[in-house]
Design a protein around this motif. Structure first.
Motif, PDB file in Angstrom:
ATOM      1  N   THR A 100      -5.926  15.121   0.097  1.00 56.23           N
ATOM      2  CA  THR A 100      -4.599  15.014  -0.512  1.00 56.23           C
ATOM      3  C   THR A 100      -4.228  13.557  -0.761  1.00 56.23           C
ATOM      4  OG1 THR A 100      -3.786  17.079   0.443  1.00 56.23           O
ATOM      5  CG2 THR A 100      -2.134  15.453  -0.152  1.00 56.23           C
ATOM      6  N   LEU A 101      -4.422  12.713   0.257  1.00 59.72           N
ATOM      7  CA  LEU A 101      -4.042  11.303   0.125  1.00 59.72           C
ATOM      8  C   LEU A 101      -4.882  10.593  -0.939  1.00 59.72           C
ATOM      9  CD1 LEU A 101      -3.487  10.340   3.886  1.00 59.72           C
ATOM     10  CD2 LEU A 101      -1.770  10.981   2.183  1.00 59.72           C
ATOM     11  N   ASP A 102      -6.179  10.920  -1.013  1.00 59.26           N
ATOM     12  CA  ASP A 102      -7.056  10.308  -2.027  1.00 59.26           C
ATOM     13  C   ASP A 102      -6.614  10.689  -3.437  1.00 59.26           C
ATOM     14  OD1 ASP A 102      -8.565   9.063  -0.104  1.00 59.26           O
ATOM     15  OD2 ASP A 102     -10.231  10.500  -0.160  1.00 59.26           O
ATOM     16  N   LEU A 103      -6.301  11.971  -3.637  1.00 58.84           N
ATOM     17  CA  LEU A 103      -5.872  12.440  -4.965  1.00 58.84           C
ATOM     18  C   LEU A 103      -4.558  11.793  -5.381  1.00 58.84           C
ATOM     19  CD1 LEU A 103      -6.800  16.229  -4.704  1.00 58.84           C
ATOM     20  CD2 LEU A 103      -7.757  14.597  -6.348  1.00 58.84           C
ATOM     21  N   LEU A 104      -3.650  11.647  -4.435  1.00 61.87           N
ATOM     22  CA  LEU A 104      -2.361  11.015  -4.734  1.00 61.87           C
ATOM     23  C   LEU A 104      -2.548   9.532  -5.063  1.00 61.87           C
ATOM     24  CD1 LEU A 104      -0.149  12.663  -1.960  1.00 61.87           C
ATOM     25  CD2 LEU A 104       0.033  13.066  -4.435  1.00 61.87           C
ATOM     26  N   GLU A 105      -3.419   8.872  -4.311  1.00 61.80           N
ATOM     27  CA  GLU A 105      -3.655   7.446  -4.538  1.00 61.80           C
ATOM     28  C   GLU A 105      -4.293   7.189  -5.899  1.00 61.80           C
ATOM     29  OE1 GLU A 105      -6.458   4.188  -2.470  1.00 61.80           O
ATOM     30  OE2 GLU A 105      -5.086   5.145  -1.070  1.00 61.80           O
ATOM     31  N   GLU A 106      -5.103   8.138  -6.366  1.00 59.78           N
ATOM     32  CA  GLU A 106      -5.789   7.981  -7.656  1.00 59.78           C
ATOM     33  C   GLU A 106      -4.845   8.191  -8.842  1.00 59.78           C
ATOM     34  OE1 GLU A 106      -8.975  10.794  -7.435  1.00 59.78           O
ATOM     35  OE2 GLU A 106      -9.955   9.698  -5.794  1.00 59.78           O
ATOM     36  N   ASP A 107      -3.700   8.800  -8.605  1.00 56.38           N
ATOM     37  CA  ASP A 107      -2.772   9.130  -9.693  1.00 56.38           C
ATOM     38  C   ASP A 107      -1.968   7.888 -10.095  1.00 56.38           C
ATOM     39  OD1 ASP A 107      -0.518  10.083 -11.204  1.00 56.38           O
ATOM     40  OD2 ASP A 107      -0.961  12.085 -10.454  1.00 56.38           O
ATOM     41  N   ASP A 108      -2.054   7.509 -11.365  1.00 53.36           N
ATOM     42  CA  ASP A 108      -1.356   6.307 -11.844  1.00 53.36           C
ATOM     43  C   ASP A 108       0.157   6.400 -11.693  1.00 53.36           C
ATOM     44  OD1 ASP A 108      -3.627   4.927 -12.515  1.00 53.36           O
ATOM     45  OD2 ASP A 108      -3.633   5.582 -14.610  1.00 53.36           O
ATOM     46  N   ASP A 109       0.712   7.609 -11.742  1.00 56.19           N
ATOM     47  CA  ASP A 109       2.170   7.776 -11.640  1.00 56.19           C
ATOM     48  C   ASP A 109       2.679   7.554 -10.216  1.00 56.19           C
ATOM     49  OD1 ASP A 109       2.173   8.451 -14.308  1.00 56.19           O
ATOM     50  OD2 ASP A 109       2.248  10.607 -13.960  1.00 56.19           O
ATOM     51  N   VAL A 110       1.814   7.782  -9.244  1.00 65.58           N
ATOM     52  CA  VAL A 110       2.230   7.702  -7.829  1.00 65.58           C
ATOM     53  C   VAL A 110       2.267   6.241  -7.392  1.00 65.58           C
ATOM     54  CG1 VAL A 110       1.609   8.283  -5.462  1.00 65.58           C
ATOM     55  CG2 VAL A 110       1.374  10.003  -7.265  1.00 65.58           C
ATOM     56  N   GLN A 111       3.430   5.804  -6.927  1.00 62.88           N
ATOM     57  CA  GLN A 111       3.594   4.416  -6.485  1.00 62.88           C
ATOM     58  C   GLN A 111       3.348   4.261  -4.986  1.00 62.88           C
ATOM     59  OE1 GLN A 111       3.640   3.197  -9.846  1.00 62.88           O
ATOM     60  NE2 GLN A 111       4.611   1.582  -8.704  1.00 62.88           N
ATOM     61  N   GLU A 112       3.938   5.150  -4.214  1.00 62.54           N
ATOM     62  CA  GLU A 112       3.831   5.051  -2.753  1.00 62.54           C
ATOM     63  C   GLU A 112       3.669   6.436  -2.147  1.00 62.54           C
ATOM     64  OE1 GLU A 112       3.573   2.298  -1.148  1.00 62.54           O
ATOM     65  OE2 GLU A 112       4.342   0.833  -2.594  1.00 62.54           O
ATOM     66  N   VAL A 113       2.893   6.488  -1.058  1.00 60.19           N
ATOM     67  CA  VAL A 113       2.752   7.730  -0.288  1.00 60.19           C
ATOM     68  C   VAL A 113       3.023   7.386   1.177  1.00 60.19           C
ATOM     69  CG1 VAL A 113       1.226   9.608   0.409  1.00 60.19           C
ATOM     70  CG2 VAL A 113       1.004   8.606  -1.882  1.00 60.19           C
ATOM     71  N   TYR A 114       3.978   8.080   1.772  1.00 61.87           N
ATOM     72  CA  TYR A 114       4.299   7.881   3.186  1.00 61.87           C
ATOM     73  C   TYR A 114       3.952   9.156   3.931  1.00 61.87           C
ATOM     74  CZ  TYR A 114       7.247   4.427   0.833  1.00 61.87           C
ATOM     75  OH  TYR A 114       7.715   3.431   0.015  1.00 61.87           O
ATOM     76  N   HIS A 115       3.409   9.015   5.137  1.00 60.74           N
ATOM     77  CA  HIS A 115       3.061  10.218   5.916  1.00 60.74           C
ATOM     78  C   HIS A 115       3.155   9.888   7.403  1.00 60.74           C
ATOM     79  CE1 HIS A 115      -0.839   8.488   7.004  1.00 60.74           C
ATOM     80  NE2 HIS A 115      -0.954   8.104   5.747  1.00 60.74           N
ATOM     81  N   ASN A 116       3.187  10.923   8.220  1.00 57.79           N
ATOM     82  CA  ASN A 116       3.263  10.712   9.666  1.00 57.79           C
ATOM     83  C   ASN A 116       1.976  11.108  10.393  1.00 57.79           C
ATOM     84  OD1 ASN A 116       3.473  13.484   9.512  1.00 57.79           O
ATOM     85  ND2 ASN A 116       5.282  13.655  10.812  1.00 57.79           N
ATOM     86  N   TRP A 117       0.876  11.114   9.640  1.00 55.03           N
ATOM     87  CA  TRP A 117      -0.440  11.335  10.251  1.00 55.03           C
ATOM     88  C   TRP A 117      -0.835  10.055  11.010  1.00 55.03           C
ATOM     89  CZ3 TRP A 117      -5.480  10.350   7.181  1.00 55.03           C
ATOM     90  CH2 TRP A 117      -6.601  10.519   8.011  1.00 55.03           C
ATOM     91  N   ASP A 118      -1.172  10.197  12.267  1.00 55.98           N
ATOM     92  CA  ASP A 118      -1.624   9.066  13.077  1.00 55.98           C
ATOM     93  C   ASP A 118      -3.112   8.863  12.781  1.00 55.98           C
ATOM     94  OD1 ASP A 118      -2.226   7.143  14.882  1.00 55.98           O
ATOM     95  OD2 ASP A 118      -1.521   8.206  16.652  1.00 55.98           O
ATOM     96  N   GLU A 119      -3.390   7.965  11.840  1.00 56.81           N
ATOM     97  CA  GLU A 119      -4.773   7.735  11.435  1.00 56.81           C
ATOM     98  C   GLU A 119      -5.587   7.134  12.566  1.00 56.81           C
ATOM     99  OE1 GLU A 119      -5.121   6.259   7.185  1.00 56.81           O
ATOM    100  OE2 GLU A 119      -2.994   5.953   7.536  1.00 56.81           O
ATOM    101  N   THR A 138       8.103   9.881  14.439  1.00 58.32           N
ATOM    102  CA  THR A 138       7.023  10.301  15.339  1.00 58.32           C
ATOM    103  C   THR A 138       5.768  10.533  14.497  1.00 58.32           C
ATOM    104  OG1 THR A 138       7.647  12.627  15.104  1.00 58.32           O
ATOM    105  CG2 THR A 138       8.536  11.454  17.003  1.00 58.32           C
ATOM    106  N   TYR A 139       4.622  10.532  15.152  1.00 63.92           N
ATOM    107  CA  TYR A 139       3.351  10.706  14.440  1.00 63.92           C
ATOM    108  C   TYR A 139       2.650  11.986  14.881  1.00 63.92           C
ATOM    109  CZ  TYR A 139       3.724   5.982  12.610  1.00 63.92           C
ATOM    110  OH  TYR A 139       4.145   4.867  11.932  1.00 63.92           O
ATOM    111  N   VAL A 140       1.863  12.552  13.962  1.00 62.69           N
ATOM    112  CA  VAL A 140       1.099  13.773  14.247  1.00 62.69           C
ATOM    113  C   VAL A 140      -0.379  13.410  14.323  1.00 62.69           C
ATOM    114  CG1 VAL A 140       0.405  16.029  13.366  1.00 62.69           C
ATOM    115  CG2 VAL A 140       2.767  15.253  13.068  1.00 62.69           C
ATOM    116  N   GLU A 141      -1.011  13.788  15.416  1.00 64.02           N
ATOM    117  CA  GLU A 141      -2.444  13.527  15.574  1.00 64.02           C
ATOM    118  C   GLU A 141      -3.231  14.760  15.125  1.00 64.02           C
ATOM    119  OE1 GLU A 141      -5.597  12.136  19.045  1.00 64.02           O
ATOM    120  OE2 GLU A 141      -3.445  12.017  19.430  1.00 64.02           O
TER     121      GLU A 141
END
Length: 243
Positions: free
Chosen positions: A224-243, A208-211
């Motif tokens: 949060t998502l931007d900081l995680l994406e910028e991190d070289d160690d982080v490969q994938e980020v999954y979330h249930n935010w309904d963009e 399910t998704y959260v609006e």
């Protein structure tokens, strides 16, 4: 995906600037290194894990030279860093669920960076398993309609015959879902049939998704998502935010 196009998101990722592309290529290079070590060598014909990562690299427009260089480096460098898989789970604003997958040669550094990303977005890292039950692990293949000329029914039958679990048509793309164990075979059969794939990977799909409507919540989750994406160690980020 609730209310928005998977292909639009994929297209947005592919159109990022050169610096962002470089970061994506670095992360895929790390995946290639792990696939060569864990999957049994540098020959994709005998290493299905490497074959899948190469397909992901190509879907992200990674040049063949970069791919070959990464494979040779992983195969020939006995002193290369040993990357360890680490998964973090936690909560963003309004209880949004976030899963972070990383490949790291320094768990303390990665844990600190991930915790920092959650904290700066007013969220928090939770215990293993705290949100993963809200997601289904699936092989996901996305075919863009703009790249594809076959009839939708033909594609569906081809995918199901190859072993796919589900097929869905969206406005601008087709989505094929598989069991994670069947993903590699299904992807290979579609590739052999000449099907162009905008994306092909094993992923975590929210049940399910959260609006989010509050301005502060929207800023915080994006932070949060931007900081995680910028991190070289982080490969994938999954979330249930309904963009």
């Amino acid at each position: 995906m609730s209310g928005h196009s998977k292909f639009a998101n994929i297209k947005h990722k592919k159109e990022k600037n050169d610096a962002a592309k470089g970061k994506i290529f670095t992360k895929i290079g790390r995946e290639i290194a792990v696939a060569v070590k864990e999957g049994g060598g540098a020959d994709p014909n005998n290493n299905s894990r490497l074959r899948d990562v190469i397909a992901k690299a190509k879907a992200n427009n990674m040049p063949n030279d970069n791919i070959e260089r990464s494979i040779k480096k992983a195969a020939g460098d006995a002193n290369a860093a040993n990357y360890e898989r680490v998964t973090y789970e936690g909560y963003g604003p309004s209880g949004t669920a976030i899963i972070v997958e990383a490949l790291t040669d320094n768990k303390n550094r990665t844990a600190s960076n991930v915790r920092n990303a959650f904290t700066k977005g007013s969220g928090n890292v939770g215990t293993p398993g705290c949100v993963s039950f809200m997601f289904d692990k699936k092989g996901q293949i996305v075919v863009a309609k703009e790249d594809f000329e076959m009839d939708a029914d033909e594609l569906m039958m081809l995918a199901l015959d190859a072993g796919a679990d589900d097929f869905a048509e969206e406005e601008d793309s087709f989505e094929i879902l598989t069991d994670p164990e069947a993903f590699s075979d299904v992807r290979l059969k579609l590739e052999e049939a000449g099907i162009p794939m905008a994306a092909a990977e094993v992923t975590m799909i929210p049940q399910t998704y959260v609006e989010l409507t509050d301005e502060t919540d929207l800023k915080n989750i994006q932070k949060t998502l931007d900081l995680l994406e910028e991190d070289d160690d982080v490969q994938e980020v999954y979330h249930n935010w309904d963009e």
